[in-house]
Structure formats: C-alpha cells, structure tokens
Design a protein around this motif. Structure first.
Motif, PDB file in Angstrom:
ATOM      1  N   THR A  55     -16.111  15.215 -18.078  1.00 23.57           N
ATOM      2  CA  THR A  55     -16.418  14.692 -19.402  1.00 23.57           C
ATOM      3  C   THR A  55     -15.795  15.617 -20.453  1.00 23.57           C
ATOM      4  OG1 THR A  55     -18.460  15.978 -19.607  1.00 23.57           O
ATOM      5  CG2 THR A  55     -18.616  13.807 -18.556  1.00 23.57           C
ATOM      6  N   ARG A  56     -15.755  15.153 -21.686  1.00 25.41           N
ATOM      7  CA  ARG A  56     -15.241  15.994 -22.762  1.00 25.41           C
ATOM      8  C   ARG A  56     -16.111  17.241 -22.931  1.00 25.41           C
ATOM      9  NH1 ARG A  56     -16.104  15.925 -28.476  1.00 25.41           N
ATOM     10  NH2 ARG A  56     -14.353  16.831 -29.637  1.00 25.41           N
ATOM     11  N   ASP A  57     -17.428  17.073 -22.811  1.00 31.36           N
ATOM     12  CA  ASP A  57     -18.323  18.227 -22.918  1.00 31.36           C
ATOM     13  C   ASP A  57     -18.056  19.246 -21.823  1.00 31.36           C
ATOM     14  OD1 ASP A  57     -19.613  17.613 -25.216  1.00 31.36           O
ATOM     15  OD2 ASP A  57     -21.458  16.876 -24.289  1.00 31.36           O
ATOM     16  N   GLU A  58     -17.773  18.757 -20.617  1.00 30.70           N
ATOM     17  CA  GLU A  58     -17.475  19.678 -19.516  1.00 30.70           C
ATOM     18  C   GLU A  58     -16.171  20.432 -19.780  1.00 30.70           C
ATOM     19  OE1 GLU A  58     -19.645  17.296 -15.807  1.00 30.70           O
ATOM     20  OE2 GLU A  58     -17.530  16.928 -16.267  1.00 30.70           O
ATOM     21  N   LEU A  60     -14.978  21.155 -22.760  1.00 31.47           N
ATOM     22  CA  LEU A  60     -15.289  22.130 -23.811  1.00 31.47           C
ATOM     23  C   LEU A  60     -16.007  23.345 -23.225  1.00 31.47           C
ATOM     24  CD1 LEU A  60     -16.470  19.703 -26.643  1.00 31.47           C
ATOM     25  CD2 LEU A  60     -14.409  21.126 -26.669  1.00 31.47           C
ATOM     26  N   GLU A  61     -16.877  23.089 -22.261  1.00 35.55           N
ATOM     27  CA  GLU A  61     -17.592  24.189 -21.605  1.00 35.55           C
ATOM     28  C   GLU A  61     -16.623  25.047 -20.789  1.00 35.55           C
ATOM     29  OE1 GLU A  61     -20.893  26.438 -20.977  1.00 35.55           O
ATOM     30  OE2 GLU A  61     -21.055  24.477 -21.955  1.00 35.55           O
ATOM     31  N   LYS A  66     -17.722  25.995 -26.297  1.00 36.62           N
ATOM     32  CA  LYS A  66     -19.091  25.686 -26.686  1.00 36.62           C
ATOM     33  C   LYS A  66     -19.720  26.910 -27.344  1.00 36.62           C
ATOM     34  CE  LYS A  66     -20.176  21.431 -25.476  1.00 36.62           C
ATOM     35  NZ  LYS A  66     -21.227  21.208 -24.488  1.00 36.62           N
TER      36      LYS A  66
END
Length: 379
Positions: A55-58, A60-61, A66
């Motif tokens: 995912t995009r959040d993953e 970014l992490e 983050k």
C-alpha cells in the motif's frame, strides 16, 4: 341390537412440522457455507498481503517518511529557469517546482521542504553543503541526466521527468557558425567537469575547460577566457534569456559581471538528455517518486508538471530560437503497482494534488520540439 362402530380414518395423519425442518436444514447449510467462506477469506488475506503489491502507507513506512518533519532536497542554485536561489532565499525554477510536486505526493507541504545547494560531483552520493558542512539529502533534483556511468557511481534514478538536449552558447557577436561540436575545433570551450561533454569536446578538436558550476563557465565567456559553453539546452536557455523579469518581477539571472548578449546554437546531432531524480538505494522511496511522476502524467486533473513547464521554460523559447529549450510534454513514467485493499491492485492511490503555479502564455507558447533518440552525453 347393538350399533356398528364408525370406521377409523384411513392412513396416518401427515407430520405438521416437516416444512419447518426443511427450512432449518437449509439455514444450517447456509451458515456453514458462510463460515467456510469466512475461514477461506481469513486464510487468503495474509497470502495476498504477503504476495501482493504494498500500500502507499507501507511504502511511506519503508521509505522512513512516516513522522518525518522535513524533506531535504539537493538542487542547483545557479541555473536560472531550472533552479536558482534568489537574494531573499526564495528558490525558483522548474526543478524547484518538480521538487514541490513530488514532496506534496510524499506528504510534505512547501514549509517542510528544505533546499540545499549541491555540486555536480556530489549528486551521485547525495551530499550537499548547507553552510555548516555536508548533509545527506533525501532526493537530488538537480538537472541530473540519467546514464549508466552515474548508476555505477551509486545514483539510483527515477523515471525521467524532462527531456532536453545538448546545445552550445556563444556571445551574440561570435564570428562564425556552430552547427556541431566539430565547428568548435580550435576553440576553448567550457562545460561541467563531471560531464562527458568534456570528452566529446576533446574528440571534436576543441580545448575543453571543466568547471563545477555552469555559471562559472558563462562568466569566463563574458570575460573572454573561453569562446563557447556547452551543456543541456534547458540549462543554457536561462542565461540566453538574460535579465528578463520573472512572473514575480524579480531578476531572472544569477549575479554575473560584464554581462553580454548571448546566442543559442542548435548543434543538430546532440544527444537526448533525460533528467531523473536520484532517490538513493531506498527502493520504497524510488517507487514513491515514480508514483508521483505517474500521477502527474496520467491524472487529467493534475496539471502540476505543465504549470512548472509553462512558468519556467515555455516562455523562454522565443528568446532561444532556433534551439528548442526542452520537450514540452512530460516523459512517459514508470508504472508502479500499489494496493488499496487486500484484494485490489491499482496503479495509483489518490493523493492530494500539489499546488499549482501560474501559467505563462505568450506568442511562443506553442513552439514545437523535435524529438531525438541519440546517445546520452551526461551533462
């Protein structure tokens, strides 16, 4: 006389609860099916999560963005129209606007972006001087042409965000014609030290002079120390344009002495230059930058790239004829798959669009570009 007894009803009475038993059986089967599907889905989701795209959040992490409060970007500070630091410490230019566009996709607003001047020889290792020593920047967006030699030096390039080509500038009163590097035979010509243009100049019979900053080359030409300067057309265009006021009324060129009118020469067989972002070895950061470029190129509602081009490069074309400044369309991006839901793959998440820049129009807004597929000079 006794009466005959009444005959009993024929056959047993039907069971009253047969329909309800059938309904309960069907309900039990349905519940069992739902439970089985739920168990199967629970088993498949971890597999999809493990094997599918992130995912995009993953990303970014994984990119360690983050919670990060500042994005440090290495840029040039002496290239008018591309990246220039004005006296009031305001940064201006095409690379600056592209940097803001990418930063916005990564979740950083303008106030969270810190620009640091970077020299050409330091771009591969992402080291820039901030006045107190060297600092490692997160991204290098500094008119950095993609080539294999730089990859070998450690640069990790995104997809190209601009196509331009090598060209030559001389003083306007230069005696002669320049249609190829061979026309510079016997002349002293300046270019960036790290550019492979230095080797090409020597092969053409010119005397090459290397400098760390292209503004130093331009100054030496004003001073009569060299007869020509060669590098990417998009870089040279700002010097040829001269002291034309920008859209904010500020001086457009860097501070130079003994300024004289220049002429931009189209050398015809020049190589195509593909500018990319050096993201360093973090694969997640590379994917995010490419996603930002993909979203810019493919989303019809996102005009950030076009605004950056119009505000900084398109309006210069009239001052640089017949040499094209750059290709007036964003290069095709690399498609990176990301996951929105565990079972769904999409090309892009829906990020907030970066702020737009004013669009410059004028009589040269539709000047064309001649696409060329030639070897890269690595300016």
């Amino acid at each position: 006389m006794s009466q005959a007894s009444e005959p009993s009803p024929a056959g047993p009475a039907p069971a009253a609860d047969t329909p309800s038993r059938t309904t309960r059986t069907r309900q039990i089967r349905l519940v069992g099916l739902v439970v089985a599907l739920a168990v199967l889905a629970a088993a498949l989701v971890p597999i999809v999560l493990a094997m599918g795209p992130p995912t995009r959040d993953e990303l970014l992490e994984d990119a360690q963005l983050k919670g990060k409060q500042q994005l440090i970007i290495g840029v040039k500070d002496d290239q008018p129209g591309i990246s220039q630091r004005l006296p009031n410490n305001v940064w201006k230019g095409f690379d600056v606007d592209i940097a803001y566009m990418i930063a916005s996709y990564l979740g950083f607003d303008h106030s969270q972006v810190r620009f640091v001047p970077i020299e050409s020889e330091d771009r591969a290792r992402r080291q820039a001087q901030d006045g107190e020593g060297f600092v490692t920047v997160d991204l290098v967006i500094a008119s950095y042409s993609i080539n294999d030699k730089r990859r070998e030096e450690g640069a990790v390039f995104s997809a190209a965000y601009l196509h331009t080509e090598q060209s030559v500038v001389t003083l306007k009163d230069f005696k002669g014609q320049v249609s190829s590097l061979e026309d510079l035979r016997g002349l002293t010509v300046c270019s960036l030290t790290t550019s492979t243009s230095i080797q090409r100049l020597a092969e053409a019979g010119a005397t090459p002079v290397g400098r760390n900053r292209i503004s130093e080359c331009i100054q030496e030409m004003y001073d009569g120390k060299v007869q020509a300067v060669t590098t990417d057309a998009a870089i040279l265009a700002g010097f040829v344009t001269g002291d034309q006021p920008g859209d904010d009324g500020q001086r457009f060129t860097v501070t130079l002495k003994n300024v004289k009118p220049l002429r931009h020469w189209d050398i015809g067989s020049s190589p195509q230059e593909r500018w990319g972002v050096n993201t360093g070895p973090n694969k997640a950061l590379l994917d995010l930058v490419d996603l930002a470029l993909y979203e810019s190129a493919k989303d019809e509602d996102n005009s950030a790239w076009e605004n950056a081009f119009n505000a900084n490069l398109r309006w210069q074309q009239g001052y640089n004829l017949p040499q094209p400044v750059a290709e007036q369309q964003q290069p095709d991006p690399r498609k990176v798959e990301v996951r929105q839901w565990p079972w769904e793959r999409i090309a892009l998440p829906p990020p907030a669009h970066p702020g737009s820049s004013p669009v410059h129009t004028g009589p040269f807004a539709r000047v064309g570009w001649r696409g060329r597929g030639r070897r890269n000079s690595g300016c």
